[in-house]
Design a protein around this motif. Structure first.
Motif, PDB file in Angstrom:
ATOM      1  N   THR A   1       3.747   6.364  51.732  1.00  0.00           N
ATOM      2  CA  THR A   1       3.118   5.741  50.557  1.00  0.00           C
ATOM      3  C   THR A   1       2.991   4.238  50.809  1.00  0.00           C
ATOM      4  N   THR A   2       4.048   3.493  50.547  1.00  0.00           N
ATOM      5  CA  THR A   2       4.026   2.066  50.888  1.00  0.00           C
ATOM      6  C   THR A   2       4.616   1.805  52.261  1.00  0.00           C
ATOM      7  N   GLY A   3       5.324   2.784  52.825  1.00  0.00           N
ATOM      8  CA  GLY A   3       5.960   2.602  54.125  1.00  0.00           C
ATOM      9  C   GLY A   3       7.330   1.951  54.060  1.00  0.00           C
ATOM     10  N   SER A   4       7.835   1.676  52.849  1.00  0.00           N
ATOM     11  CA  SER A   4       9.111   0.974  52.732  1.00  0.00           C
ATOM     12  C   SER A   4      10.275   1.809  53.269  1.00  0.00           C
ATOM     13  N   THR A   5      10.254   3.117  53.035  1.00  0.00           N
ATOM     14  CA  THR A   5      11.330   3.978  53.534  1.00  0.00           C
ATOM     15  C   THR A   5      11.337   4.026  55.053  1.00  0.00           C
ATOM     16  N   LEU A   6      10.179   4.240  55.642  1.00  0.00           N
ATOM     17  CA  LEU A   6      10.086   4.329  57.098  1.00  0.00           C
ATOM     18  C   LEU A   6      10.444   2.999  57.763  1.00  0.00           C
ATOM     19  N   ARG A   7      10.046   1.907  57.153  1.00  0.00           N
ATOM     20  CA  ARG A   7      10.382   0.595  57.729  1.00  0.00           C
ATOM     21  C   ARG A   7      11.886   0.341  57.681  1.00  0.00           C
ATOM     22  N   SER A   8      12.518   0.723  56.589  1.00  0.00           N
ATOM     23  CA  SER A   8      13.955   0.540  56.492  1.00  0.00           C
ATOM     24  C   SER A   8      14.680   1.357  57.563  1.00  0.00           C
ATOM     25  N   CYS A   9      14.243   2.585  57.784  1.00  0.00           N
ATOM     26  CA  CYS A   9      14.824   3.411  58.847  1.00  0.00           C
ATOM     27  C   CYS A   9      14.603   2.765  60.212  1.00  0.00           C
ATOM     28  N   ALA A  10      13.403   2.270  60.440  1.00  0.00           N
ATOM     29  CA  ALA A  10      13.087   1.660  61.734  1.00  0.00           C
ATOM     30  C   ALA A  10      13.933   0.420  61.989  1.00  0.00           C
ATOM     31  N   ARG A  11      14.172  -0.372  60.958  1.00  0.00           N
ATOM     32  CA  ARG A  11      15.010  -1.575  61.132  1.00  0.00           C
ATOM     33  C   ARG A  11      16.442  -1.190  61.520  1.00  0.00           C
ATOM     34  N   THR A  12      16.969  -0.146  60.897  1.00  0.00           N
ATOM     35  CA  THR A  12      18.323   0.296  61.223  1.00  0.00           C
ATOM     36  C   THR A  12      18.398   0.799  62.659  1.00  0.00           C
ATOM     37  N   LEU A  13      17.400   1.554  63.081  1.00  0.00           N
ATOM     38  CA  LEU A  13      17.383   2.058  64.457  1.00  0.00           C
ATOM     39  C   LEU A  13      17.322   0.921  65.466  1.00  0.00           C
ATOM     40  N   ARG A  14      16.469  -0.048  65.218  1.00  0.00           N
ATOM     41  CA  ARG A  14      16.322  -1.165  66.151  1.00  0.00           C
ATOM     42  C   ARG A  14      17.550  -2.074  66.135  1.00  0.00           C
ATOM     43  N   ALA A  15      18.230  -2.176  64.979  1.00  0.00           N
ATOM     44  CA  ALA A  15      19.442  -2.980  64.922  1.00  0.00           C
ATOM     45  C   ALA A  15      20.536  -2.374  65.788  1.00  0.00           C
ATOM     46  N   HIS A  16      20.544  -1.060  65.886  1.00  0.00           N
ATOM     47  CA  HIS A  16      21.581  -0.406  66.682  1.00  0.00           C
ATOM     48  C   HIS A  16      21.185  -0.264  68.147  1.00  0.00           C
ATOM     49  N   LEU A  17      19.941   0.143  68.401  1.00  0.00           N
ATOM     50  CA  LEU A  17      19.510   0.443  69.765  1.00  0.00           C
ATOM     51  C   LEU A  17      18.929  -0.761  70.487  1.00  0.00           C
ATOM     52  N   GLY A  18      18.563  -1.809  69.731  1.00  0.00           N
ATOM     53  CA  GLY A  18      17.969  -2.980  70.349  1.00  0.00           C
ATOM     54  C   GLY A  18      16.475  -3.051  70.082  1.00  0.00           C
ATOM     55  N   THR A  19      15.956  -4.242  70.080  1.00  0.00           N
ATOM     56  CA  THR A  19      14.548  -4.439  69.740  1.00  0.00           C
ATOM     57  C   THR A  19      13.602  -3.949  70.820  1.00  0.00           C
ATOM     58  N   VAL A  20      14.102  -3.657  72.010  1.00  0.00           N
ATOM     59  CA  VAL A  20      13.230  -3.118  73.046  1.00  0.00           C
ATOM     60  C   VAL A  20      12.810  -1.686  72.717  1.00  0.00           C
ATOM     61  N   CYS A  21      13.574  -1.015  71.845  1.00  0.00           N
ATOM     62  CA  CYS A  21      13.247   0.348  71.444  1.00  0.00           C
ATOM     63  C   CYS A  21      12.007   0.353  70.544  1.00  0.00           C
ATOM     64  N   GLU A  22      11.080   1.270  70.783  1.00  0.00           N
ATOM     65  CA  GLU A  22       9.846   1.359  70.000  1.00  0.00           C
ATOM     66  C   GLU A  22       9.933   2.554  69.045  1.00  0.00           C
ATOM     67  N   ILE A  23       9.713   2.278  67.759  1.00  0.00           N
ATOM     68  CA  ILE A  23       9.799   3.319  66.725  1.00  0.00           C
ATOM     69  C   ILE A  23       8.384   3.639  66.241  1.00  0.00           C
ATOM     70  N   TYR A  24       7.974   4.879  66.413  1.00  0.00           N
ATOM     71  CA  TYR A  24       6.700   5.385  65.905  1.00  0.00           C
ATOM     72  C   TYR A  24       7.009   6.353  64.772  1.00  0.00           C
ATOM     73  N   SER A  25       6.156   6.388  63.770  1.00  0.00           N
ATOM     74  CA  SER A  25       6.376   7.325  62.670  1.00  0.00           C
ATOM     75  C   SER A  25       5.199   8.265  62.541  1.00  0.00           C
ATOM     76  N   LEU A  26       5.495   9.442  61.986  1.00  0.00           N
ATOM     77  CA  LEU A  26       4.501  10.495  61.825  1.00  0.00           C
ATOM     78  C   LEU A  26       4.747  11.188  60.495  1.00  0.00           C
ATOM     79  N   THR A  27       3.692  11.324  59.687  1.00  0.00           N
ATOM     80  CA  THR A  27       3.795  12.009  58.401  1.00  0.00           C
ATOM     81  C   THR A  27       2.630  12.964  58.233  1.00  0.00           C
ATOM     82  N   ILE A  28       2.773  13.872  57.284  1.00  0.00           N
ATOM     83  CA  ILE A  28       1.675  14.794  56.978  1.00  0.00           C
ATOM     84  C   ILE A  28       0.619  14.080  56.152  1.00  0.00           C
ATOM     85  N   TYR A  29       1.067  13.387  55.111  1.00  0.00           N
ATOM     86  CA  TYR A  29       0.138  12.749  54.174  1.00  0.00           C
ATOM     87  C   TYR A  29       0.195  11.222  54.273  1.00  0.00           C
ATOM     88  N   ARG A  30      -0.942  10.627  53.999  1.00  0.00           N
ATOM     89  CA  ARG A  30      -1.047   9.161  53.861  1.00  0.00           C
ATOM     90  C   ARG A  30      -1.986   8.879  52.707  1.00  0.00           C
TER      91      ARG A  30
END
Length: 402
Positions: free
Chosen positions: A373-402
């Motif tokens: 919808t606004t992407g706020s949930t996915l962005r929050s998840c991505a920030r947590t992943l990058r905080a743990h794994l490092g900013t070199v990690c690339e996070i892509y998201s995939l959804t059914i609906y937009r």
């Protein structure tokens, strides 16, 4: 599919018209390399020909950042929609979605999420797999992970619908599924929250790294962006460089002494002017090599390409009392020996599987959800992943609906 009914309208799935519709849709959605996979998925989709034709697929004109359908967008900049242009800190590499979120989709998704109709998991899981093959190359991802539910919400629903989708997607693409996140902050349903800013604020620090998660290629519980392999290589090379400089002058002194004796007329020494190290230096070499495992020995063996042929031969003969593994490490200092070096280094080719593996490209993680919808949930998840794994990690998201 014979005898099955459409999950959307309840009509018959297996009709003569359906095969033509499936082929046409598969051709429109796919690239040449992805056509077989998308055709197979559409063929297995539990939907009739009319419902497949009516699916509101996002076309080729979409936002390159969030995947929004741009055909009706009044404004865009460099391929991005007006919302993405305003985003300053974007932790997601990109999002892709298969369908526009219209009224029919809202009703069907509500049956799946809030009424517990788990038979729709196969339908939505297949659509998500179609999106993966349409927009991405699945083999490039290290793993699939999902947006987790808070424990209280999970208890209310009885299941996390996205976990079911991940299982279908992992089976269809061969990407391993890893639960990397947990939800530590309970929030209201996004549909009940105010505007975009309110949703973003509610999702701030809503997720945490799952301490039990194991992701291939990363050290557990470490946030160094270079990964464990990079850290190991750095420490090994540092030790090797320290060792080389610590013994360099002794080696050169021994070589110079032997060369001086050769000039006095000893032809045999001229044919092979390579001395052996004194006891002190031999012990230093042996002690250093004795503590190396197979990966470290191979790395140390390739750590001094600048040595000339005499110096390489000196290193090859530096540890006569070492074990077979250590002697092989010394003998492998010269990866491209000439005839003289081959005489002093009979085994010069290090086994290729003894090298420390380093990632050729940044690791990629596929984060999935049912709707963007606004992407706020996915962005929050991505920030947590990058905080743990490092900013070199690339996070892509995939959804059914937009």
């Amino acid at each position: 599919m014979k005898g099955s009914t459409c999950v959307s309208c309840g009509g018959r799935v297996n009709t003569p018209k359906r095969e033509g519709v499936v082929r046409a849709r598969a051709s429109w959605l796919s690239r040449p390399v992805s056509y077989p996979a998308i055709y197979r998925l559409l063929h297995d989709l539990p939907a009739c020909a009319s419902c497949i034709e009516a699916l509101p697929f996002i076309g080729e004109q979409f936002c390159r950042q969030c995947g929004r359908d741009m055909r009706a967008e009044p404004y865009s900049s460099e391929g991005r929609c007006r919302d993405c242009v305003r985003e300053v800190d974007e932790p997601l590499k990109e999002n892709r979605s298969l369908l526009r979120y219209e009224q029919d989709g809202k009703s069907l998704l509500s049956m799946f999420k809030y009424r517990g109709d788990e038979r729709l998991a196969g339908y939505y899981g297949t659509l998500l797999a179609i999106a993966a093959f349409r927009f991405y190359t699945p083999s490039r991802f290290a793993c699939i992970t999902t947006v987790p539910l808070h424990a209280r919400r999970l208890q209310e629903r009885g299941f996390n619908q996205v976990d079911l989708l991940a299982a279908y997607l992992g089976s269809a693409t061969g990407i391993p599924v890893r639960p990397l996140l947990t939800r530590i902050k309970e929030t209201e349903k996004l549909s009940k929250q105010g505007g975009r800013a309110s949703r973003q604020e509610s999702m701030r620090e809503a997720f945490a790294w799952n301490e039990g998660a194991v992701l291939p290629g990363f050290a557990r519980g470490r946030s160094d962006s270079r990964g464990a392999d990079h850290r190991n290589l750095t420490s090994i090379l540092a030790a090797g460089i320290h060792f080389l400089f610590g013994n360099w002058f002794s080696l050169r002194s021994s070589i110079s002494h032997t060369s001086h004796e050769a000039k006095s007329g000893e032809r045999d020494s001229q044919a092979n002017p390579v001395p052996k190290l004194d006891n002190r230096n031999r012990a230093a070499h042996a002690n250093f090599a004795a503590n190396l495992d197979s990966h470290d020995r191979a790395t140390y063996a390739n750590a001094a390409p600048i040595l000339d042929s005499h110096d390489r031969a000196t290193y090859a003969n530096a540890a006569p009392n070492s074990n077979s593994g250590d002697r092989a490490a010394y003998a492998n200092f010269n990866p491209n020996p000439n005839s003289h070096d081959r005489a002093t280094q009979p085994n010069t080719a290090p086994p290729p599987n003894n090298r420390i593996p380093l990632p050729a490209t940044p690791p990629k993680i596929l984060l999935i959800d049912d709707i963007y919808t606004t992407g706020s949930t996915l962005r929050s998840c991505a920030r947590t992943l990058r905080a743990h794994l490092g900013t070199v990690c690339e996070i892509y998201s995939l959804t059914i609906y937009r």
